[in-house]
Scaffold this active site. Structure first.
Site, short mmCIF file in Angstrom:
data_model
loop_
_atom_site.label_atom_id
_atom_site.label_comp_id
_atom_site.label_asym_id
_atom_site.label_seq_id
_atom_site.Cartn_x
_atom_site.Cartn_y
_atom_site.Cartn_z
N CYS A 1 -48.67 43.95 -58.58
CA CYS A 1 -49.28 44.56 -57.47
C CYS A 1 -50.74 45.20 -57.95
CB CYS A 1 -48.75 45.78 -56.92
SG CYS A 1 -46.77 45.53 -56.61
N LYS B 1 -49.50 36.79 -61.61
CA LYS B 1 -50.28 36.51 -62.90
C LYS B 1 -50.15 37.48 -64.01
CE LYS B 1 -53.58 34.12 -64.69
NZ LYS B 1 -53.36 32.61 -65.24
#
Length: 608
Positions: free
Chosen positions: A2, A603
């Site tokens: 997030c 990522k």
């Protein structure tokens, strides 16, 4: 995972917040939202899917207000939809959150029993519910925040906005990163310096257990007991990079083709191009006196560490213990202070890797961080920093960061061999010369192989399963090839040591099973060819990735043979990475998947 942004400003912030979220897209997300306060009222816009959905919504229904928070969500609790997207509102409290509230089920039951009504499936909502409860009970915002922080457990970064205090944002860190940015008459919060780089380069990184109260005038930082703490304010090296693909279709394609340039830049930090010698490694780790080395990482970074293990053991005669970070600290490995530990992470924020790092610190080991972000938590907590200098990598599937990690590990292995006196006379110059020539060779390969790879990818996209085989450093490369293919094309793929073929995987071989064999003409070549013959005898479709000598030596019929230049064993993993990256990329393009942001992936994985 997030991403979080907050602004206490003097001009409308909604569009600026959404723009900042674009710089956090690389972390991975499945929904996004933004909230502001205007004239004593909070409002928000949330959208499932890509950020342009939120951007369109904000354009159609503008959000006034000079104070606001924004968030990109990667779902952990609750499906990815608009209802579960942040910010969450409860009775004048707005919350955005990165991480996991581990005791949320217990808290949700307690709050529900007291009459609280939950509208989402997320763990984050318990934070908003607790804050609303404590303020109803008469606590001030700061006191409510501290009471909540001492009531929840888990890993989290939080930013909170109260409707009745429109000039203040409260934030806290316990695990995932969070930074305070200092502007002129305005202040910022963000998950990393890249998100804040268009606004300011003056940053304070919160540490675990910090709570920051941010107003236009500055930031007050306290611990979770309410005591003031001092944190260094520093100038960030992150730049307001342009999120631009250039002439490429995807960031991943762009980053594949950037590799010769960024690797050359990385190598200049570790080797002297004029004298063909390695530069002295960070003196915080004395390779000459080490009894062993521990390496830990996750995902692609772990696979670069596996290749690094071969190099450290071969060139420096240094025993290496390696494991994935999520397992490393639970194995109760007998470590001693005469060892050192290397931790590899593109972001420098990977939660499992940080936990393994702290485990090794407790055991008294010197710590080295092989990272792409010098200002990351991992870098700040390490004794030595070995930057990979790959530049921002936006594609979720790592390409240039992987090969830059390899270039740095290769340089460190040669430096360790030099320090330990294990290199043969003249071997240092020979190995460094190979490293120096590598970017030129990689550039040549990229200019030549794309048409063949693209045609082959069209055929590969028809299959449901793929095997990768390799020996020596080509074994971790086989694992990386399989990982890349499954990440972005969603084709099931597995990598194996070629010698393990007969111990199980051979049962899968038939005419519907492509087998990608990575085999430079090295000391393992003949044994790998024997494994290829076993595949051919069972009708398997062989895709042979080799060099000129290997192509000339093998007479087996293949589905395709990709021929690369003859290169030294040291640089072969970097050169042979190129066809496996391009093969995965073009296969995914043919299949129409989201190459840069594949489903379910992030990522930067900031929770365990």
């Amino acid at each position: 995972m997030c991403g979080i942004v907050g602004i206490v400003g003097t001009q409308p912030v909604a569009e600026r917040l959404v723009d900042a979220l674009k710089r956090l897209e690389y972390r991975g997300y499945d929904s996004a939202g933004v909230a502001t306060i205007d004239n004593g009222a909070m409002d928000r816009r949330r959208a499932e899917g890509k950020l342009f959905n939120l951007e369109k919504l904000v354009s159609e229904k503008p959000l006034p207000g000079v104070v606001g928070i924004a968030h990109t969500r990667w779902a952990t609790h609750g499906v990815p939809n608009e209802i579960n997207a942040h910010p969450h509102f409860v009775d004048g409290v707005a919350v955005v959150h990165n991480g996991i509230i581990e005791n949320f089920s217990e808290l949700r039951e307690e709050l529900s029993a007291e009459g609280a009504t939950f509208t989402t499936q997320t763990d984050t909502e318990v934070v908003a519910q607790l804050l609303a409860k404590y303020t109803r009970e008469g606590l001030g915002h700061r006191e409510a925040m501290l009471k909540m922080l001492n009531h929840v457990t888990g890993a989290y970064a939080l930013v909170v906005m109260f409707q009745d205090d429109p000039g203040t944002l409260l934030s806290a860190r316990s695990g995932p990163p969070l930074a305070v940015g200092y502007g002129r008459g305005e202040m910022f919060l963000g998950s990393d310096a890249i998100a804040l780089s268009p606004f300011t380069n003056e940053i304070t990184y919160l540490v675990d257990g910090d709570c920051a109260i941010v107003t236009r005038d500055g930031a007050e930082i306290i611990d979770f007991s309410g005591k003031p703490v001092k944190r260094e304010r520093q100038i960030s090296q992150a730049t307001a990079f342009v999120v631009d693909k250039g002439n490429h279709r995807h960031f991943m394609e762009k980053e594949i083709y950037e590799q010769p340039e960024v690797i050359s830049h990385a190598l200049s930090h570790y080797v002297d191009f004029a004298t063909r010698t390695v530069k002295d490694a960070d003196k915080a780790i004395d390779f000459a006196s080490l009894s062993g080395l521990a390496i830990s990482a996750c995902g692609t970074a772990y696979l670069s560490g596996l290749i690094g293990k071969y190099w450290f053991e071969r060139y420096a005669r240094l025993p290496v213990e390696i494991d994935v970070a999520s397992e490393f600290r639970y194995r109760e490995i007998p470590l001693v202070p005469t060892q050192a530990a290397l931790f590899i992470s593109q972001s420098g924020e990977t939660a499992d890797t940080l936990a393994a790092l702290r485990y090794c610190q407790q055991e008294g080991l010197k710590i080295g961080a092989v990272v792409n972000t010098r200002e990351s938590t991992m870098a700040r907590e390490s004794d030595a920093i070995f930057p990979i200098l790959a530049g921002p990598e936006i594609g979720v599937a790592s390409t240039k960061a992987f090969t830059c990690q390899l270039a740095v590990l290769a340089s460190l292995a040669v430096a360790a061999g030099k320090a330990r006196g294990t290199l043969k006379p003249g071997e240092e110059k020979q190995l460094v010369q190979q490293l120096i020539e590598m970017p030129r060779i990689m550039s040549k390969v990229l200019n030549v192989i794309q048409p063949q790879i693209e045609a082959l990818s069209r055929d590969l996209s028809r299959f449901k399963d793929v095997l990768y085989l390799g020996r020596g450093t080509s074994f971790p490369l086989a694992l990386e090839g399989a990982l890349k293919l499954k990440e972005i094309s969603y084709i099931h793929a597995e990598g194996y040591a070629a010698g393990e073929l007969k111990h199980g995987p051979i049962a899968l071989i038939d005419e519907n099973m492509p087998v990608i064999v990575i085999a430079p003409h090295d000391r393992f070549f003949e044994k790998t060819v024997s494994n290829m013959q076993e595949v051919a005898a069972r009708g398997g479709r062989i895709i042979f990735i080799t060099d000129e000598k290997g192509a000339a030596a093998s007479k087996l019929e293949t589905m395709a043979t990709i021929t690369l230049p003859n290169v030294d064993e040291l640089i072969a993993p970097m050169v042979f990475s190129l066809p496996i990256q391009l093969l995965a990329y073009h296969t995914a393009v043919f299949m129409g998947t989201d190459v840069d942001q594949p489903r379910n992936l992030a990522k930067s994985v900031t929770v365990e």
